[in-house]
Every structure is written in structure tokens, then in C-alpha cells.
Write an enzyme that holds these catalytic residues in place. Sequence first.
Site, short mmCIF file in Angstrom:
data_model
loop_
_atom_site.label_atom_id
_atom_site.label_comp_id
_atom_site.label_asym_id
_atom_site.label_seq_id
_atom_site.Cartn_x
_atom_site.Cartn_y
_atom_site.Cartn_z
N SER A 142 -52.92 -51.88 32.32
CA SER A 142 -51.69 -51.79 33.12
C SER A 142 -52.08 -51.98 34.58
CB SER A 142 -51.06 -50.41 32.91
OG SER A 142 -50.11 -50.14 33.92
N TYR A 155 -50.64 -41.32 32.08
CA TYR A 155 -50.62 -42.76 31.79
C TYR A 155 -51.68 -43.49 32.61
CZ TYR A 155 -48.66 -47.45 31.03
OH TYR A 155 -48.48 -48.77 30.69
P1 NDP Z 1 -42.79 -50.93 23.73
O1 NDP Z 1 -42.33 -49.51 23.80
O2 NDP Z 1 -41.81 -52.01 23.48
O3 NDP Z 1 -43.97 -51.09 22.68
C1 NDP Z 1 -44.88 -50.08 22.40
C2 NDP Z 1 -45.45 -50.34 21.03
O4 NDP Z 1 -46.42 -49.35 20.74
C3 NDP Z 1 -44.39 -50.27 19.93
O5 NDP Z 1 -44.61 -51.31 19.04
C4 NDP Z 1 -44.66 -48.94 19.27
O6 NDP Z 1 -44.33 -48.95 17.89
C5 NDP Z 1 -46.16 -48.82 19.44
N1 NDP Z 1 -46.63 -47.44 19.36
C6 NDP Z 1 -46.30 -46.38 20.15
N2 NDP Z 1 -46.94 -45.28 19.74
C7 NDP Z 1 -47.72 -45.64 18.69
C8 NDP Z 1 -48.62 -44.97 17.84
N3 NDP Z 1 -48.87 -43.65 17.97
N4 NDP Z 1 -49.24 -45.66 16.85
C9 NDP Z 1 -49.01 -46.97 16.69
N5 NDP Z 1 -48.15 -47.69 17.46
C10 NDP Z 1 -47.53 -47.01 18.45
O7 NDP Z 1 -43.52 -51.14 25.14
P2 NDP Z 1 -44.26 -52.38 25.81
O8 NDP Z 1 -44.16 -53.59 24.99
O9 NDP Z 1 -43.82 -52.39 27.21
O10 NDP Z 1 -45.77 -51.84 25.81
C11 NDP Z 1 -46.83 -52.49 25.15
C12 NDP Z 1 -48.11 -52.18 25.91
O11 NDP Z 1 -48.05 -52.74 27.21
C13 NDP Z 1 -48.38 -50.69 26.09
O12 NDP Z 1 -49.76 -50.42 25.95
C14 NDP Z 1 -47.95 -50.44 27.53
O13 NDP Z 1 -48.59 -49.34 28.10
C15 NDP Z 1 -48.38 -51.75 28.17
N6 NDP Z 1 -47.74 -52.07 29.44
C16 NDP Z 1 -46.39 -52.32 29.52
C17 NDP Z 1 -45.83 -52.66 30.74
C18 NDP Z 1 -44.36 -52.98 30.90
O14 NDP Z 1 -43.92 -53.20 32.03
N7 NDP Z 1 -43.58 -53.04 29.84
C19 NDP Z 1 -46.62 -52.71 31.97
C20 NDP Z 1 -48.02 -52.44 31.76
C21 NDP Z 1 -48.54 -52.14 30.54
P3 NDP Z 1 -43.03 -48.20 17.32
O15 NDP Z 1 -41.88 -48.58 18.23
O16 NDP Z 1 -42.88 -48.71 15.95
O17 NDP Z 1 -43.35 -46.74 17.42
#
Ligand code: NDP
Length: 255
Positions: A142, A155
Site C-alpha cells: 500500500s 494497517y
Molecule cells: P476488497 O475489500 O475489495 O478485497 C479484499 C479481499 O480480501 C476480498 O476478496 C476478501 O474476500 C479478501 N479477504 C479479506 N479477509 C480475508 C481473509 N481473512 N482470508 C482470505 N481472504 C480475505 O479490497 P481491495 O480490492 O481494495 O483490497 C485488495 C488489496 O489491496 C488489500 O490487500 C488492500 O490492503 C490493498 N490495497 C487497496 C487499496 C485501495 O485503494 N483499494 C490501496 C492500497 C492497498 P471476501 O470478501 O470474500 O472476504
Amino acid sequence: MTLFSLANKVALVTGGNGGIGRALALGMQEAGARVAVTGRNADKNRAVAAELAQEGAVFVLDVRSEAAVEEVIAAVMARFGRLDILVNNAGIGGGGPMMEMSREDWDDVMAVNLTGSFLCAKHAARAMTAQGRGGKIINIGSMYSMFGPDSFVDYGASKTAVLGLTRGLAVELAQHNIQVNAILPGWFVTDMTQEIYESDLGERIRRKTPAGRWGADEDIVGTGVFLASAASDFVTGTAIPVDGGYLVTDRLMHG
Ligand code: NDP
């Protein structure tokens, strides 16, 4: 172009049922890979299953459980016969004033964002080294891997640690021809950020970002395919921001 082709490769994307993970999964599929994803939410899993070319490519996984991680990596190997690319994308946001942050909430953010990435890397690396064809591990960090977020210390600490994980894995796995790198996304519109995107803060973020906009699905794909492909075979242990310039701007927040 062959250098960026993922033909004959198998990729596994954790948290690939939505947001950035889904974008990377579909982008890698377009580049030629057979792609498996993990997720927990049944509706989201069903929706992404319809977009993936392969049957039986969606696996239910909570990355906090090592037994579950081991089982899913074995299931991917059984289903596809190989594993070449792992994207450690599953993550949660956390946040809140640190003086009120509970130990449980802190532990949970670390368990998903950091320990989950370690566990998936560990079992994917075992599979990759056993098949002897090298591999690629891409960790999703991030901007908060790089600077201190206000009221998101859990985070920020977890995502900064993802850089340490990336560097250590890169050094240790180089002998097996496995490259390990991180992508540092800027502000992307996903379930995680939708509320902020729609708020006043979302507009201020847009104006502060030199590109003048939030990131969309297609913005993350090129870097993901590059780090998954032969084009990055001499690139390891590094982190690539994909953020429209947010990390390097000193532009003041207006309004
Ligand atoms: P989303 O919330 O759309 O996606 C998060 C994903 O992680 C979902 O598929 C969710 O699955 C899965 N997940 C959460 N907890 C668990 C767990 N315990 N075990 C397995 N899977 C899990 O968010 P983003 O697409 O935004 O985030 C994706 C990545 O990008 C993350 O690491 C986030 O920190 C990072 N990020 C995002 C940014 C942004 O601006 N969006 C900026 C910087 C980094 P389910 O829904 O099925 O639980």
C-alpha cells in the site's frame, strides 16, 4: 508479446473475488494464464467463477489458517497440475485511534495482511520449488507501506511489514529462481474504499493525486502482468507504486 505472456502459467490470487484481486486475476487470464482465486464471500465467489475460464477455479480460503492455506495450495496443484504465480492480495483495512485500538483488532489486521501473506508464500514456495520451474510471488502492499497513516497504525504497520517480507523472501527464494516483489496501490475504488470515494475526502484525494483521478481496475493490471511474467526475471525484492503519483507529490490538500 512473448516476454509478457503468461501462457502455460498457473496463477493463484488470494482475495481474488473482487476489487484489486479480481482485476489482477482477470488481467493475468487475459495474458494467457490459467487463474485460480480465493475468497470467502459466497456471492462474490459465484460472480468471479463466471468470469474465469477454468471450471473449479474458486477456492474458499481464510488466509489466517495455515491448515486451510496448505489445503488450498494442494487443491490448486491437484486441479491445475502446477503453480507459477502467487498474488498475496487478501487484506483488510483496520483503523481507528490507536489509544482505543483493541489487541484483537490489531492481531486480526496482522493475521490477514502479514501472516496470511507469509503462510501463502510459504506453501506456494514449497510447491514451486518441488516442481523446479521457479516462480513469482507478488505481495500487495500500500502507499501506507511508505508513510504513516493517520488513525490506521495497524494497517500501516502490517503493510510496511509486507515490504520486509518481500525483501526477505526475495533473497531466500532467489536460489530457486522465484522472484518476489510488491505492488503498492494508490487509491483504488473497491469495496474497501467505496465509502471514502463517495465522501468529501474522496474528492480531496482525487485533487491531491497528480493523475487527477482514483485508480480503476485496468490501472493495476500492467504492473501485475509484468511482475508475473518473464519480463521481470531480473527484478526481485522491490516495490512498485501504482498510484497516479500520490506517493511523490507534495501538493497540498485543497479544500
Ligand atoms: P476488497 O475489500 O475489495 O478485497 C479484499 C479481499 O480480501 C476480498 O476478496 C476478501 O474476500 C479478501 N479477504 C479479506 N479477509 C480475508 C481473509 N481473512 N482470508 C482470505 N481472504 C480475505 O479490497 P481491495 O480490492 O481494495 O483490497 C485488495 C488489496 O489491496 C488489500 O490487500 C488492500 O490492503 C490493498 N490495497 C487497496 C487499496 C485501495 O485503494 N483499494 C490501496 C492500497 C492497498 P471476501 O470478501 O470474500 O472476504
